[in-house]
Write a protein that holds these residues in place. Structure first.
Motif, PDB file in Angstrom:
ATOM      1  N   UNK A 136       5.872   9.541  -1.160  1.00 37.12           N
ATOM      2  CA  UNK A 136       4.842  10.560  -0.871  1.00 37.12           C
ATOM      3  C   UNK A 136       5.057  11.214   0.498  1.00 37.12           C
ATOM      4  N   UNK A 137       5.823  10.567   1.347  1.00 35.99           N
ATOM      5  CA  UNK A 137       5.947  11.053   2.726  1.00 35.99           C
ATOM      6  C   UNK A 137       6.446  12.493   2.797  1.00 35.99           C
ATOM      7  N   UNK A 196       2.493  18.624   7.649  1.00 36.29           N
ATOM      8  CA  UNK A 196       1.376  18.170   8.492  1.00 36.29           C
ATOM      9  C   UNK A 196       1.859  17.162   9.538  1.00 36.29           C
ATOM     10  N   UNK A 197       2.849  16.333   9.162  1.00 40.39           N
ATOM     11  CA  UNK A 197       3.368  15.367  10.146  1.00 40.39           C
ATOM     12  C   UNK A 197       4.062  16.121  11.290  1.00 40.39           C
ATOM     13  N   UNK A 200      13.182   9.650   9.761  1.00 38.84           N
ATOM     14  CA  UNK A 200      13.445   9.061   8.446  1.00 38.84           C
ATOM     15  C   UNK A 200      13.534  10.159   7.387  1.00 38.84           C
ATOM     16  N   UNK A 210       4.084  15.264   2.932  1.00 41.08           N
ATOM     17  CA  UNK A 210       3.285  15.400   4.152  1.00 41.08           C
ATOM     18  C   UNK A 210       4.104  15.955   5.318  1.00 41.08           C
ATOM     19  N   UNK A 233       9.505   8.616  14.406  1.00 43.36           N
ATOM     20  CA  UNK A 233      10.221   7.739  13.465  1.00 43.36           C
ATOM     21  C   UNK A 233      10.124   8.271  12.039  1.00 43.36           C
ATOM     22  N   UNK A 234       8.960   8.759  11.682  1.00 40.00           N
ATOM     23  CA  UNK A 234       8.774   9.267  10.311  1.00 40.00           C
ATOM     24  C   UNK A 234       9.624  10.524  10.106  1.00 40.00           C
ATOM     25  N   UNK A 288       5.236   9.171  14.822  1.00 39.92           N
ATOM     26  CA  UNK A 288       5.538  10.430  14.125  1.00 39.92           C
ATOM     27  C   UNK A 288       7.028  10.756  14.220  1.00 39.92           C
ATOM     28  N   UNK A 342       0.860  -1.199   0.000  1.00 41.99           N
ATOM     29  CA  UNK A 342       0.000   0.000   0.000  1.00 41.99           C
ATOM     30  C   UNK A 342       0.886   1.235   0.000  1.00 41.99           C
ATOM     31  N   UNK A 343       0.413   2.312  -0.631  1.00 39.80           N
ATOM     32  CA  UNK A 343       1.065   3.607  -0.548  1.00 39.80           C
ATOM     33  C   UNK A 343       2.471   3.624  -1.108  1.00 39.80           C
ATOM     34  N   UNK A 344       3.142   4.740  -0.856  1.00 42.87           N
ATOM     35  CA  UNK A 344       4.502   4.911  -1.364  1.00 42.87           C
ATOM     36  C   UNK A 344       5.276   5.797  -0.404  1.00 42.87           C
ATOM     37  N   UNK A 345       6.517   5.373  -0.112  1.00 44.13           N
ATOM     38  CA  UNK A 345       7.297   6.201   0.822  1.00 44.13           C
ATOM     39  C   UNK A 345       7.714   7.515   0.165  1.00 44.13           C
TER      40      UNK A 345
END
Lengths: 145, 81
Positions: free
Chosen positions: B29-30, B36-37, B74, B33, B70-71, B68, B24-27
């Motif tokens: 795209x992160x 907002x993150x 990254x 965001x 961790x993201x 959040x 699902x999804x794609x990194x």
């Protein structure tokens, strides 16, 4: 919505409203990538966060189950897989996860039930050839117990 | 030419449970965001700090905050800097 109504909601409920489906998909993609690259710690933190923010998002429950299977924590893994099945009752992946873990914990009766369900679903559902092969391997494990 | 007797195993069967996980999804795209993150991280952290230690919402919020963090890490953003 009035200010009073906002105040009555728990803080985590307010937070959940802030995630889009696309954001959750991207968080999950990073978690899955983390597993692929061997970063289980990061994967676990992400999967846990997603299950908290979007409990109906079954792939994250399966990812969390994967982390627990790696740690041989089978009871929490079974809990997570059951949560995945609650969110997506016809998920072949989740049923195969559950059957695999149950065979490892020697709960052959329940594993057989789920393998039966997967077999029925495979008759009407088109899946990747490897998924079908994996099902047959688990079926052989069950039959040769 | 005859088929090689030995060939590399299919990646699926090196770790079938990993490959069974839905894609699902794609990194990629992160990054879009990020704002907002980061805002959610700050919001969650502030909410968490406003709760007393016995509040039942704390564990759930700590889990979200860890996700959040961790993201953001990254994305090469240190949320605490």
């Amino acid at each position: 919505m009035t200010d009073e109504a906002v105040r009555r909601r728990r803080p985590s409920e307010i937070l959940k409203r802030g995630y889009s489906d696309q954001e959750i998909d991207s968080f999950y993609a990073l978690a899955r990538f983390s597993l692929e690259t061997g970063n289980l710690r990061r994967a676990e933190a992400l999967f846990r966060g997603i299950t908290e923010a979007a409990p109906e998002y079954y792939p994250a429950w399966l990812g969390l189950a994967y982390v627990q299977i790696e740690a041989e924590d089978f009871d929490p893994a079974v809990y997570c897989i059951r949560q995945a099945l609650r969110a997506s009752p016809n998920s072949i992946e989740a049923m195969l996860y559950l059957a695999t873990v149950l065979l490892s914990t020697q709960d052959y009766g329940t594993a057989g039930s789920y393998l039966g369900e997967v077999g029925d679903l495979l008759e009407t559902t088109s899946v990747d050839v490897n998924v079908e092969k994996f099902y047959k391997i688990q079926l052989a494990r069950y039959q040769n117990r | 030419m005859s088929k090689p007797k030995f060939s590399a195993p299919d990646p699926f069967f090196l770790d079938p449970l990993l490959h069974l996980l839905p894609v699902r999804g794609s990194i990629s795209k992160l990054e879009s965001y990020t704002a907002s993150i980061f805002a959610k991280y700050e919001q969650t952290k502030a909410l968490l700090e406003s709760l007393d230690s016995e509040n039942q919402a704390r564990p759930k919020m700590e889990v979200e905050l860890a996700m959040l963090r961790q993201i953001l890490e990254w994305l090469k953003l240190n949320p605490e800097s």
